[in-house]
Design an enzyme around this catalytic site. Structure first.
Site, PDB file in Angstrom:
ATOM      1  N   THR A  47       2.207  -1.318   7.325  1.00  0.00           N
ATOM      2  CA  THR A  47       3.056  -1.776   5.923  1.00  0.00           C
ATOM      3  C   THR A  47       2.028  -2.062   5.140  1.00  0.00           C
ATOM      4  OG1 THR A  47       2.342  -3.910   7.050  1.00  0.00           O
ATOM      5  CG2 THR A  47       4.415  -3.287   7.862  1.00  0.00           C
ATOM      6  N   ASP A  48       2.601  -1.883   3.994  1.00  0.00           N
ATOM      7  CA  ASP A  48       1.985  -2.233   2.608  1.00  0.00           C
ATOM      8  C   ASP A  48       2.132  -3.567   2.252  1.00  0.00           C
ATOM      9  OD1 ASP A  48       4.680  -2.473   1.541  1.00  0.00           O
ATOM     10  OD2 ASP A  48       4.834  -0.501   0.810  1.00  0.00           O
ATOM     11  N   ALA A  49       1.619  -3.981   0.888  1.00  0.00           N
ATOM     12  CA  ALA A  49       1.857  -5.239   0.461  1.00  0.00           C
ATOM     13  C   ALA A  49       3.072  -5.909   0.372  1.00  0.00           C
ATOM     14  CB  ALA A  49       1.119  -5.358  -0.794  1.00  0.00           C
ATOM     15  N   ILE A  64       6.678  -3.547   3.930  1.00  0.00           N
ATOM     16  CA  ILE A  64       7.398  -2.410   4.683  1.00  0.00           C
ATOM     17  C   ILE A  64       6.422  -1.356   5.132  1.00  0.00           C
ATOM     18  CG2 ILE A  64       9.599  -3.183   3.371  1.00  0.00           C
ATOM     19  CD1 ILE A  64       9.030  -0.969   1.540  1.00  0.00           C
TER      20      ILE A  64
END
Length: 148
Positions: free
Chosen positions: A29-31, A34
């Site tokens: 996931t990203d910041a 998601i």
């Protein structure tokens, strides 16, 4: 302590489609929480690799030859429709749409339950790594792919 052997996720063939399970981990996931867009490409690559393994082709054999061979992606169309998030259980499908000479084309979907998240159309070439040129897919491998 007794340790039982555990197999990695390997997927299965169902009605001409290979299905590969993937769980979303924090590292995917990203910041924003998601799945980072490029990680869907990794999920799709894993499914294609497991598909080839499931039809009885050991890709490492081609890499251990004096003249090394393997599939390389030459084109990929990706449509991102909805996000996956931490702990999601996904299914990555893999369906051969065309195979001839040195080329294979596949359609892949990444779903969560009944929801389509990502759709990919992938074109790959079978390449000699020695001379960096496409080469015909070996007959034995071609026949296994076509039987699928």
């Amino acid at each position: 302590m007794i340790v039982k052997p555990v197999s990695p996720a390997c997927g299965e063939l169902q009605d001409g489609v290979f299905l590969f399970p993937v769980r979303v981990y924090f590292e995917d996931t990203d910041a924003g929480g998601i799945v980072y867009y490029a990680n869907y490409l990794k999920f799709a690559e894993r499914a294609r690799t497991e598909f080839i393994r499931s039809i009885g082709v050991r890709q490492q054999d081609s890499l251990e030859n004096e003249d090394k061979y393997g599939f390389v992606v030459r084109h990929c169309d990706v449509d991102y429709l909805a996000p996956a998030v931490l702990d999601d259980e996904l299914i990555v499908s893999c369906r051969v749409t065309s195979v001839a000479g040195a080329r294979i084309e596949m359609h892949q979907d990444i779903t969560r339950g009944d929801q389509l998240l990502v759709s990919l159309d992938v074109k790959a070439a079978y390449v000699s790594f020695k001379n960096k040129r496409p080469t015909r897919i070996p007959e034995e491998m071609m026949s296994k792919i076509q039987t699928f």
